[in-house]
Design a protein around this motif. Structure first.
Motif, PDB file in Angstrom:
ATOM      1  N   MET A 191       0.836  -1.199   0.000  1.00 15.84           N
ATOM      2  CA  MET A 191       0.000   0.000   0.000  1.00 15.84           C
ATOM      3  C   MET A 191       0.871   1.250   0.000  1.00 15.84           C
ATOM      4  SD  MET A 191      -3.246   1.175   2.348  1.00 15.84           S
ATOM      5  CE  MET A 191      -2.471   1.423   3.916  1.00 15.84           C
ATOM      6  N   ALA A 192       1.930   1.260   0.798  1.00 12.60           N
ATOM      7  CA  ALA A 192       2.842   2.407   0.846  1.00 12.60           C
ATOM      8  C   ALA A 192       3.462   2.653  -0.531  1.00 12.60           C
ATOM      9  CB  ALA A 192       3.931   2.168   1.894  1.00 12.60           C
ATOM     10  N   GLU A 193       3.878   1.584  -1.190  1.00 12.65           N
ATOM     11  CA  GLU A 193       4.459   1.710  -2.531  1.00 12.65           C
ATOM     12  C   GLU A 193       3.445   2.300  -3.510  1.00 12.65           C
ATOM     13  OE1 GLU A 193       7.554  -2.100  -2.254  1.00 12.65           O
ATOM     14  OE2 GLU A 193       5.579  -2.363  -3.168  1.00 12.65           O
ATOM     15  N   THR A 194       2.197   1.847  -3.424  1.00 13.34           N
ATOM     16  CA  THR A 194       1.143   2.340  -4.309  1.00 13.34           C
ATOM     17  C   THR A 194       0.872   3.832  -4.070  1.00 13.34           C
ATOM     18  OG1 THR A 194       0.140   0.148  -4.346  1.00 13.34           O
ATOM     19  CG2 THR A 194      -1.261   1.983  -5.029  1.00 13.34           C
ATOM     20  N   VAL A 195       0.832   4.235  -2.805  1.00 16.38           N
ATOM     21  CA  VAL A 195       0.621   5.651  -2.475  1.00 16.38           C
ATOM     22  C   VAL A 195       1.748   6.487  -3.072  1.00 16.38           C
ATOM     23  CG1 VAL A 195       0.606   7.325  -0.576  1.00 16.38           C
ATOM     24  CG2 VAL A 195      -0.761   5.238  -0.402  1.00 16.38           C
ATOM     25  N   LEU A 196       2.980   6.046  -2.889  1.00 14.29           N
ATOM     26  CA  LEU A 196       4.118   6.800  -3.414  1.00 14.29           C
ATOM     27  C   LEU A 196       4.111   6.858  -4.939  1.00 14.29           C
ATOM     28  CD1 LEU A 196       6.928   5.730  -0.945  1.00 14.29           C
ATOM     29  CD2 LEU A 196       5.866   7.984  -1.162  1.00 14.29           C
TER      30      LEU A 196
END
Length: 197
Positions: free
Chosen positions: A144-149
């Protein structure tokens, strides 16, 4: 189902802007309201506010509220300050027993003080099954963090190494992928101007 957690609140004002004296709790709540409205326009997404007014909610209670309302993702919003006034940009954090760097460790330590302000005692009890579930959920949190970034690229200014991790108590839901989004830094005048716009 997305739980959007506006960091701080009530007696816990969080950080203060260096130019306008704006309080972090006000910025996170306003941003959370806008984010929830935007997410609820997406087909198949239902978002809700963990904190919908200026009130204190303990870190563990935020997690409980999210889980009770069936959250499948948890986003905690913050806008901290740093001693280094030149550092600016968004950062996405996931939970980890060991911090990725000194900045992440320092921010987690300060954010975890929220409960101390209200005099709440923290009791950490080891539980092997919870720990195993938490490890599996952590992989989803990282994704999820990767997707947000990825979604920020070309649109939002990011801090150097924008994906970090540390022991944030508010991210401890064992079965809900969770991230802490540092929107920017109130210690940086440019970030503060953007955060108050």
């Amino acid at each position: 189902v997305v739980a959007v957690d506006a960091g701080h609140g009530g007696i816990d004002a969080g950080a203060k802007g260096t130019v306008t004296n704006v309080e972090e709790k006000a910025i996170t709540l306003e941003f959370a309201r806008i984010l929830v409205d935007r997410l609820n326009k997406e087909r198949g997404v239902r978002a809700f506010l963990v904190r919908d007014k200026d009130e204190f909610i303990s870190l563990s209670e935020r997690v409980v509220i999210a889980r009770q309302r069936g959250a499948q993702l948890f986003i905690s919003l913050h806008a901290d300050t740093l001693r280094q006034k030149d550092i600016r940009g968004a950062t996405v954090y996931t939970i980890s027993d060991k911090a990725s760097d000194a900045l992440a460790a320092s921010l987690a330590e300060r954010e975890n003080l929220s409960d101390d302000i209200a005099g709440i005692q923290i009791e950490d009890e080891p539980d092997i099954l919870l720990d195993l579930t938490r490890r599996e959920t952590q992989a989803f949190s990282i994704r999820m963090a990767e997707t947000v970034l990825e979604s920020f690229e070309g649109q939002i200014g990011l801090i150097n190494n924008p994906m970090r991790h540390a022991g944030f108590r508010v991210l401890q839901a064992p079965d809900v992928p969770s991230v802490l989004l540092e929107l920017g830094f109130l210690s940086n005048p440019k970030d503060e101007a953007l955060l108050t716009d």
